[in-house]
Design a protein around this motif. Sequence first.
Motif, mmCIF file in Angstrom:
data_model
loop_
_atom_site.group_PDB
_atom_site.id
_atom_site.type_symbol
_atom_site.label_atom_id
_atom_site.label_comp_id
_atom_site.label_asym_id
_atom_site.label_seq_id
_atom_site.Cartn_x
_atom_site.Cartn_y
_atom_site.Cartn_z
ATOM 1 N N ASP A 4 0.815 -1.210 0.000
ATOM 2 C CA ASP A 4 0.000 0.000 0.000
ATOM 3 C C ASP A 4 0.851 1.263 0.000
ATOM 4 N N ASN A 5 2.156 1.078 0.009
ATOM 5 C CA ASN A 5 3.049 2.222 0.089
ATOM 6 C C ASN A 5 3.391 2.713 -1.318
ATOM 7 N N CYS A 6 3.421 4.032 -1.498
ATOM 8 C CA CYS A 6 3.794 4.565 -2.805
ATOM 9 C C CYS A 6 4.582 5.860 -2.632
ATOM 10 N N CYS A 7 5.374 6.183 -3.667
ATOM 11 C CA CYS A 7 6.228 7.367 -3.695
ATOM 12 C C CYS A 7 5.357 8.623 -3.753
ATOM 13 N N SER A 8 5.724 9.612 -2.969
ATOM 14 C CA SER A 8 4.951 10.859 -2.954
ATOM 15 C C SER A 8 5.205 11.717 -4.190
ATOM 16 N N GLU A 9 6.215 11.378 -4.966
ATOM 17 C CA GLU A 9 6.541 12.137 -6.175
ATOM 18 C C GLU A 9 5.878 11.545 -7.417
ATOM 19 N N CYS A 10 6.024 10.220 -7.588
ATOM 20 C CA CYS A 10 5.559 9.594 -8.837
ATOM 21 C C CYS A 10 4.444 8.567 -8.624
ATOM 22 N N ALA A 12 4.661 5.639 -7.602
ATOM 23 C CA ALA A 12 5.094 4.264 -7.844
ATOM 24 C C ALA A 12 5.050 3.501 -6.521
ATOM 25 N N GLU A 13 4.712 2.212 -6.600
ATOM 26 C CA GLU A 13 4.677 1.388 -5.394
ATOM 27 C C GLU A 13 6.092 1.180 -4.878
ATOM 28 N N ILE A 14 6.259 1.238 -3.573
ATOM 29 C CA ILE A 14 7.559 1.017 -2.941
ATOM 30 C C ILE A 14 7.399 -0.003 -1.826
ATOM 31 N N THR A 15 8.516 -0.666 -1.504
ATOM 32 C CA THR A 15 8.485 -1.697 -0.460
ATOM 33 C C THR A 15 8.363 -1.038 0.912
ATOM 34 N N GLU A 16 8.055 -1.854 1.876
ATOM 35 C CA GLU A 16 7.958 -1.379 3.261
ATOM 36 C C GLU A 16 9.304 -0.809 3.720
ATOM 37 N N ALA A 17 10.426 -1.469 3.314
ATOM 38 C CA ALA A 17 11.759 -1.012 3.696
ATOM 39 C C ALA A 17 12.058 0.353 3.063
ATOM 40 N N GLU A 18 11.720 0.520 1.769
ATOM 41 C CA GLU A 18 11.924 1.805 1.096
ATOM 42 C C GLU A 18 11.080 2.893 1.761
ATOM 43 N N TYR A 19 9.847 2.538 2.096
ATOM 44 C CA TYR A 19 8.925 3.462 2.739
ATOM 45 C C TYR A 19 9.500 3.951 4.077
ATOM 46 N N ASN A 20 9.927 3.010 4.917
ATOM 47 C CA ASN A 20 10.463 3.349 6.240
ATOM 48 C C ASN A 20 11.761 4.157 6.133
ATOM 49 N N TYR A 21 12.645 3.737 5.222
ATOM 50 C CA TYR A 21 13.922 4.431 5.050
ATOM 51 C C TYR A 21 13.681 5.875 4.612
ATOM 52 N N SER A 22 12.848 6.075 3.588
ATOM 53 C CA SER A 22 12.636 7.422 3.059
ATOM 54 C C SER A 22 11.912 8.310 4.069
ATOM 55 N N LEU A 30 9.469 7.976 -0.600
ATOM 56 C CA LEU A 30 10.052 8.163 -1.935
ATOM 57 C C LEU A 30 10.543 6.837 -2.487
ATOM 58 N N CYS A 31 10.419 6.669 -3.789
ATOM 59 C CA CYS A 31 11.012 5.493 -4.446
ATOM 60 C C CYS A 31 12.528 5.703 -4.483
ATOM 61 N N ARG A 32 13.281 4.672 -4.880
ATOM 62 C CA ARG A 32 14.744 4.782 -4.874
ATOM 63 C C ARG A 32 15.246 5.889 -5.800
ATOM 64 N N GLU A 33 14.619 6.040 -6.949
ATOM 65 C CA GLU A 33 15.040 7.082 -7.896
ATOM 66 C C GLU A 33 14.877 8.470 -7.284
ATOM 67 N N HIS A 34 13.755 8.713 -6.648
ATOM 68 C CA HIS A 34 13.527 10.018 -6.039
ATOM 69 C C HIS A 34 14.321 10.194 -4.746
ATOM 70 N N GLN A 35 14.692 9.097 -4.088
ATOM 71 C CA GLN A 35 15.588 9.199 -2.939
ATOM 72 C C GLN A 35 16.956 9.706 -3.411
ATOM 73 N N ARG A 36 17.452 9.147 -4.548
ATOM 74 C CA ARG A 36 18.735 9.599 -5.106
ATOM 75 C C ARG A 36 18.664 11.085 -5.467
ATOM 76 N N SER A 37 17.602 11.477 -6.137
ATOM 77 C CA SER A 37 17.436 12.880 -6.521
ATOM 78 C C SER A 37 17.416 13.788 -5.303
#
Length: 180
Positions: A4-10, A12-22, A30-37
Motif C-alpha cells: 500500500d506504500n507509494c512514492c509521494s513524487e511519482c 510508484a509502489e515502494i516496499t515497506e523497507a523503502e517506505y520506512n527508510y525514506s 520516496l522510491c529509490r530514484e527520487h531518494q537519489r534525486s
Amino acid sequence: MKMDNCCSECNAEITEAEYNYSLNRFERPLCREHQRSQYNLDTEALNAKSCPDRQNGPNSNTISEKDSNFIENMIKGRIAETLVEELFTYLGYSVFRYNILNTVPGVMQLLKDVRTDVAANIKRMPDLVIQDPNSGEVYFTDVKFRKNETFTFNDIGPDYPYENCYFIVISKKHIKCINY
C-alpha cells in the motif's frame, strides 16, 4: 503480498523497507530514484551552505589575481625544482632539498608581502644541495623558472650570501646553468 506504500513524487509502489527508510531520511515516502534525486539536492544545498564564498556557483573564482599569480608561480617553481632534483638523482648525485619551503611548509605564504632583511635572506636560500658522486663536492643549487628565459645576477642582488651557488634556469625550451 499487497503493498500500500507509494512514492509521494511519482506514485510508484515502494516496499515497506523503502517506505520506512525514506520517511526516516527524507520525511516523506520516496522510491529509490527520487531518494537519489533528493539526496543530490540535499548534498548541493549543504555544500552551498558550508561554502558562503561561492555565491556565484561551484565554479566561481574568489581568489584575487595577485594571489592567483603567486600560487601559479609557486607551483611552477616547485615543478622546476622537482625536475632538476630528479635529473641529478638519475645521474647518481645525492640531492637534498635545502630551501625553507621544505623545512617550514607555508612560510612563503606568510612572507610574500614582508619586506625585512630576515624575510629577504629566507627567500634567497638555495633550493637544493647537490653532492657529486665522484668527487664528493657539495654545491648549492637554486632553480629558477623563467617564462622568458631571462635571468641575471641583478635578480638576486649584490650581496648574495651563497658564493658557490649554481643557478639552473628552466624555461619551456631550455635548461641552462649559471654559477655565481
